[in-house]
Design an enzyme around this catalytic site. Structure first.
Site, PDB file in Angstrom:
ATOM      1  N   GLY A  15      31.307  10.373  44.238  1.00 31.46           N
ATOM      2  CA  GLY A  15      31.010   9.469  43.129  1.00 31.46           C
ATOM      3  C   GLY A  15      30.503   8.119  43.573  1.00 31.46           C
ATOM      4  N   GLY A  19      29.677   1.929  40.369  1.00 33.57           N
ATOM      5  CA  GLY A  19      31.088   1.578  40.364  1.00 33.57           C
ATOM      6  C   GLY A  19      31.739   1.425  41.721  1.00 33.57           C
ATOM      7  N   GLY A  21      32.953   3.567  43.851  1.00 35.44           N
ATOM      8  CA  GLY A  21      32.465   4.426  44.924  1.00 35.44           C
ATOM      9  C   GLY A  21      31.229   3.884  45.599  1.00 35.44           C
ATOM     10  N   TYR A 205      42.486  12.373  30.675  1.00 42.05           N
ATOM     11  CA  TYR A 205      42.106  11.589  31.849  1.00 42.05           C
ATOM     12  C   TYR A 205      43.351  11.116  32.597  1.00 42.05           C
ATOM     13  CZ  TYR A 205      40.794   7.517  34.596  1.00 42.05           C
ATOM     14  OH  TYR A 205      40.663   6.605  35.617  1.00 42.05           O
TER      15      TYR A 205
END
Length: 334
Positions: A15, A19, A21, A205
């Protein structure tokens, strides 16, 4: 993938198109690490890295859709055929969060999408790379690496830990795997939650992140002593403007960062969060296993990391054993 060059270490990060990552990728690349990015869309990863000025010589891009277990297997096969030396670290960062869904989305194997991506895809990825990671110590010694052993780092969250305020917030519901009947029944339609109860997208989530943190603890219990690999999770602070929240209402995306900056003091930039991930991957002070590292819910200048106490829902060995065994079945390793 091209062959990898000599460096302080080689890390695989999932990822990295945006963001935390992406910024972890930048932080480690600037330390001289070779960074392998794993994403559904490698070209997006290339473009994102170029926008941040990350040296392309430090990067290698791999196609991998974590929601699709076959894609994980194919990606690992491609990776292992190209590595000249074992991986020094694996960072499980990618996540899906779609709190406005009224009905669950399904993965290629038919599992609820957030659990498939956030937990099961990473669970399989770790299992397939354990043997390779276990060889890292020999190569680290040969090249005088500052690392004592390979590291597996999983991004956690306060919302999965009852010992923190964020884990007690009842909206939409706290993270809770219940009796794991959803896992036991195979997680296929109509089952969409770990507990077997009705679908709540925000809770789905949270539950998947709880599974991430449980998995870290169980990896440590089962494998650290025999393999020498360090297994840790971390919470870098509230990255309130990360693209993880792109599926939330527009008003929320405007208010939430302001609330975290001005009211709670919990806000952390994507760049700072990425730097903290890099620290847990590369710094000697994080060279212990079984720890959930945190910088807390109140951010201050020069804030230091600490070992965050975890709730029983994360640390209970019986729950962890069942999550492990049922996950092994769901990803097709049994």
């Amino acid at each position: 993938m091209a062959s990898l060059q000599a460096s302080p270490g080689t890390v695989l990060i999932t990822g990295t198109t945006s963001g935390v990552g992406l910024y972890a990728c930048k932080a480690l690349a600037y330390r001289g690490w070779q960074v392998i990015t794993a994403n559904r869309h490698p070209l997006r990863a290339v473009a994102a890295a170029e926008r941040l000025g990350i040296p392309s010589s430090q990067l290698h891009h791999l196609r991998m859709d974590l929601s699709d277990l076959q894609s994980v297997r194919d990606g690992v096969e491609t990776l292992l055929s190209s590595l000249e030396q074992p991986l020094d670290a694996l960072v499980c960062n990618a996540a899906v969060y779609q709190p406005r869904l009224s009905n669950p989305l399904r993965s290629a194997q038919g599992y609820e999408l957030s659990m498939a991506t956030n937990h099961l895809g990473h669970f399989l990825l770790i299992q397939l790379l354990l043997e390779n990671l276990g060889k890292a110590g020999i190569f680290q010694s040969a090249r005088c690496s500052s690392l004592s052993s390979a590291r597996v780092v999983i991004l956690g969250t306060v919302t999965a830990n009852y010992k923190e305020l964020g884990g007690k917030i009842p909206i939409p519901a706290p993270a809770d795997l219940g009796d794991l009947s959803g896992f036991e029944q195979g997680f296929h339609a109509p089952i969409c939650m770990a507990s077997g109860k009705r679908f709540k997208p925000g809770k789905a989530y949270k539950d998947s992140k709880l599974c991430n943190m449980i998995t870290t603890q169980e990896l440590h219990r089962r494998l650290h002593k025999d393999t020498g690999i360090l297994f840790n999770s971390l919470y870098p602070g509230c990255v309130a403007d990360t693209p993880l929240f792109r599926y939330t209402p527009k008003l929320f995306r405007f208010i939430f960062p302001l609330f975290q900056r001005l009211i709670t003091g919990g806000y952390v930039s994507q760049a700072r969060a990425g730097q903290r991930v890099a620290q847990v991957v590369a710094n000697s002070e994080f060279g212990v296993s079984g720890v959930h590292w945190s910088w807390g819910n109140r951010q201050k200048k020069n804030r230091e990391s600490f070992r965050q106490e975890l709730s029983e829902r994360v640390t209970d060995p019986n729950t962890a054993r069942r999550v492990w065994e049922l996950s092994v079945k769901l990803v097709g390793l049994s």
